[in-house]
Design a protein around this motif. Structure first.
Motif, short mmCIF file in Angstrom:
data_model
loop_
_atom_site.label_atom_id
_atom_site.label_comp_id
_atom_site.label_asym_id
_atom_site.label_seq_id
_atom_site.Cartn_x
_atom_site.Cartn_y
_atom_site.Cartn_z
N GLU A 1 0.83 -1.22 0.00
CA GLU A 1 0.00 0.00 0.00
C GLU A 1 0.86 1.26 0.00
O GLU A 1 0.58 2.22 -0.70
N ARG A 2 1.94 1.17 0.84
CA ARG A 2 2.83 2.35 0.87
C ARG A 2 3.48 2.56 -0.50
O ARG A 2 3.63 3.68 -0.96
N LYS A 3 3.87 1.47 -1.13
CA LYS A 3 4.48 1.58 -2.45
C LYS A 3 3.51 2.16 -3.46
O LYS A 3 3.85 3.00 -4.29
N ARG A 4 2.26 1.70 -3.36
CA ARG A 4 1.24 2.22 -4.28
C ARG A 4 1.00 3.72 -4.05
O ARG A 4 0.87 4.48 -4.98
N GLN A 5 0.92 4.10 -2.78
CA GLN A 5 0.71 5.52 -2.46
C GLN A 5 1.89 6.38 -2.97
O GLN A 5 1.70 7.48 -3.46
#
Length: 264
Positions: A1-5
């Motif tokens: 999720e952090r990577k996507r954000q």
């Protein structure tokens, strides 16, 4: 999720940078177009000004050529013959229009002096004795008086107290550009509406060319002829009416019968 954000944030930043770059490019294009339009307008204005200047120079050259031709023509005629010709106003080569008011005109005539503010001194000094025609425009009633002529060159403060409010303490005239004159012919006052078409502006203090001088004189002659004709008609109508009435009375009067007396 952090990577996507993180990827979404990077995309938004890239999109924002692209948008800013596009806006900057559009702004640069608009500024370049505006600059090009201004340069084109400036060039067009310069071209119009140059064309106007060339036209004015051409008009001045033609005017100078006409005046030179007229001066050459007049130079071939003896001056005494010109001055003493049938038209005593035909010898003027240039002139000038002065102004006055109802408050200053009497002093002008008493001193036989015309005056203008100092900035007109160069024009007044260019006037020549007996060949420069002068006219006086009364700004109070908007009429032009003439014809006068310069009796000498104009200069500064020929009469230092002329038109001064307090002549006892005055050192300089409020109208120091002065020239002395004499009256040559007294035409009826010419209304401003009769000569307004000769000039492109409303300035009534002006140096006059040879053509302008003689155009004004012609207008004054025409105005005088109209006034003389009108006055003749006004006075002749009552005279004709009185003569007609007298003739009618003589015709209606009974004739006395003659009596022949025969001596016895």
């Amino acid at each position: 999720e952090r990577k996507r954000q993180e990827e979404l944030r990077k995309k938004r930043e890239q999109e924002q940078r692209r948008k800013q770059a596009a806006e900057a490019e559009a702004r640069r294009k608009r500024e370049a177009e505006a600059k090009a339009r201004k340069e084109a307008e400036a060039k067009a204005a310069a071209a119009r000004a140059e064309a106007k200047r060339q036209a004015e120079l051409k008009r001045q050259r033609e005017q100078e050529e006409r005046e030179q031709a007229e001066r050459l023509r007049r130079a071939q005629i003896p001056r005494e013959q010109v001055v003493n010709s049938a038209d005593p106003l035909a010898h003027y080569e240039d002139g000038m229009m002065f102004i006055c008011t109802n408050d200053t005109i009497d002093e002008c005539m008493e001193l036989q002096l015309f005056g203008l503010p100092r900035q007109h001194l160069w024009a007044v000094r260019s006037l020549q004795a007996h060949v420069s025609a002068l006219f006086l425009f009364n700004v109070s009633d908007r009429t032009l008086l003439g014809v006068f002529e310069a009796t000498g060159p104009g200069d500064e403060n020929l009469e230092p107290t002329a038109w001064a409010r307090n002549k006892q303490y005055a050192r300089f005239s409020p109208f120091p550009a002065q020239v002395r004159f004499r009256r040559v012919h007294e035409f009826p006052p010419l209304p401003e509406s009769s000569f307004r078409q000769l000039f492109s502006d409303g300035n009534r203090i002006r140096k006059l060319t040879l053509d302008q001088v003689h155009e004004i004189i012609d207008l004054m002659k025409e105005h005088e002829a109209r006034k003389t004709s009108t006055a003749t008609n006004v006075y002749s109508q009552p005279i004709r009416a009185a003569l007609s009435q007298q003739q009618q009375q003589q015709q209606q009067r009974p004739r006395s019968s003659s009596v022949n007396v025969v001596a016895p």
